[in-house]
Design an enzyme around this catalytic site. Structure first.
Site, short mmCIF file in Angstrom:
data_model
loop_
_atom_site.label_atom_id
_atom_site.label_comp_id
_atom_site.label_asym_id
_atom_site.label_seq_id
_atom_site.Cartn_x
_atom_site.Cartn_y
_atom_site.Cartn_z
N CYS A 107 41.12 61.48 26.26
CA CYS A 107 42.56 61.52 25.96
C CYS A 107 43.22 60.20 26.37
O CYS A 107 44.00 59.62 25.61
CB CYS A 107 43.20 62.70 26.70
SG CYS A 107 44.93 62.95 26.30
N CYS A 108 42.88 59.69 27.57
CA CYS A 108 43.44 58.41 28.03
C CYS A 108 43.01 57.28 27.09
O CYS A 108 43.79 56.36 26.82
CB CYS A 108 43.00 58.09 29.45
SG CYS A 108 43.90 58.98 30.74
N CYS A 190 51.68 60.61 32.40
CA CYS A 190 52.03 61.64 31.43
C CYS A 190 52.46 62.93 32.15
O CYS A 190 51.96 63.22 33.24
CB CYS A 190 50.83 61.94 30.55
SG CYS A 190 50.36 60.55 29.50
N CYS A 193 49.87 65.44 33.46
CA CYS A 193 48.87 64.86 34.37
C CYS A 193 49.51 64.30 35.63
O CYS A 193 48.86 63.55 36.38
CB CYS A 193 48.08 63.78 33.66
SG CYS A 193 47.16 64.41 32.24
N CYS A 219 42.46 54.99 36.06
CA CYS A 219 43.57 55.04 35.12
C CYS A 219 43.15 54.39 33.82
O CYS A 219 43.73 54.64 32.78
CB CYS A 219 44.81 54.37 35.68
SG CYS A 219 44.69 52.60 35.76
S1 SF4 Z 1 47.37 60.78 31.49
FE1 SF4 Z 1 46.79 62.82 30.69
S2 SF4 Z 1 48.00 63.20 28.79
FE2 SF4 Z 1 48.15 61.02 29.37
S3 SF4 Z 1 46.64 60.01 28.14
FE3 SF4 Z 1 45.64 60.45 30.11
S4 SF4 Z 1 44.73 62.50 29.96
FE4 SF4 Z 1 46.09 62.21 28.18
#
Ligand code: SF4
Length: 228
Positions: A107-108, A190, A193, A219
């Site tokens: 996702c990141c 986000c 998170c 990160c």
């Molecule tokens: S912080 Fe969470 S919602 Fe944002 S990009 Fe990464 S995994 Fe996805």
């Protein structure tokens, strides 16, 4: 020369040496709004980009909007590729990050890393709001360094600042900042998170808090891992 003056010197150096090939990547956290204010007050021309992952807290959109309206700043917002997001959600669901570290990293990658790579394409240097005090986990951080992830120069002009310096500056100059900082969110990412922290917790304990205590959370935007 005090810390602020030194920061201005580094920012001017970055702007002078790299002109339109240097990018300040801002997430509108406390350190980043200090840098935005310094750029604006000192008339330092620099391209500013920010990543809208599509999952940011409303408070981040609110502060982003305030800064985007400043006429002397030129802020571009980058979003993830819609096809990538659709395919990811189709395969893994909207809350995939809670399922595993691998899915969180996926996702990141789609929502942050790939848009950042697009924003930095063609750039020869970028500027961050990282402080040395936060670098206990970011080994060997320097004011000006080679970024191995992106293969360009990286300027960390707040390297000498303490957290108190950041907040003294914000208060003294009435700098707009993310309202979540008033609710025990020292580090804001986000919405799904990030959580508030308790007294005595590490400032980054609120990021990906469900992952194992001894896990190393990356990160992904900075080369060195962040120990929780
Ligand atoms: S912080 Fe969470 S919602 Fe944002 S990009 Fe990464 S995994 Fe996805």
């Amino acid at each position: 020369m005090d810390k602020l003056e030194q920061t201005v010197v580094w920012l001017k150096q970055a702007a002078k040496e790299y002109k339109n090939e240097v990018v300040f990547a801002s997430s509108f956290g406390a350190e980043d709004v200090v840098l935005l204010d310094i750029l604006e007050k000192n008339n330092i021309a620099m391209r500013v980009i920010s990543l809208d992952t599509g999952r940011l807290p409303q408070e981040t959109y609110d502060v982003m909007d305030k800064w985007r309206k400043k006429p002397r700043l030129n802020i571009d917002i980058y979003l993830p590729d819609a096809n990538d997001v659709e395919a990811m959600i189709k395969q893994d669901g909207v809350n995939l990050f809670y399922d595993s570290i691998e899915k969180r990293k996926k996702c990141c990658e789609i929502r942050k890393i790939l848009p950042l790579k697009r924003a930095l394409s063609g750039a020869k240097a970028w500027v961050t709001g990282l402080r040395g005090e936060q670098a206990g986990s970011r080994v060997d951080m320097q004011a000006i360094e080679d970024d191995k992830t992106f293969g360009i120069k990286k300027f960390n002009p707040l390297i000498m600042w303490k957290e108190q310096d950041v907040w003294d500056y914000i208060k003294k100059h009435d700098v707009p900042y993310n309202a979540l900082h008033n609710q025990f969110y020292p580090s804001i990412g986000c919405a799904p998170c990030t959580r508030a922290i308790s007294v005595g917790e590490d400032p980054r304990a609120g990021r990906w808090w469900w992952e194992q205590e001894d896990a190393v959370a990356e990160c992904g935007l900075h080369a060195s891992p962040i120990k929780k």
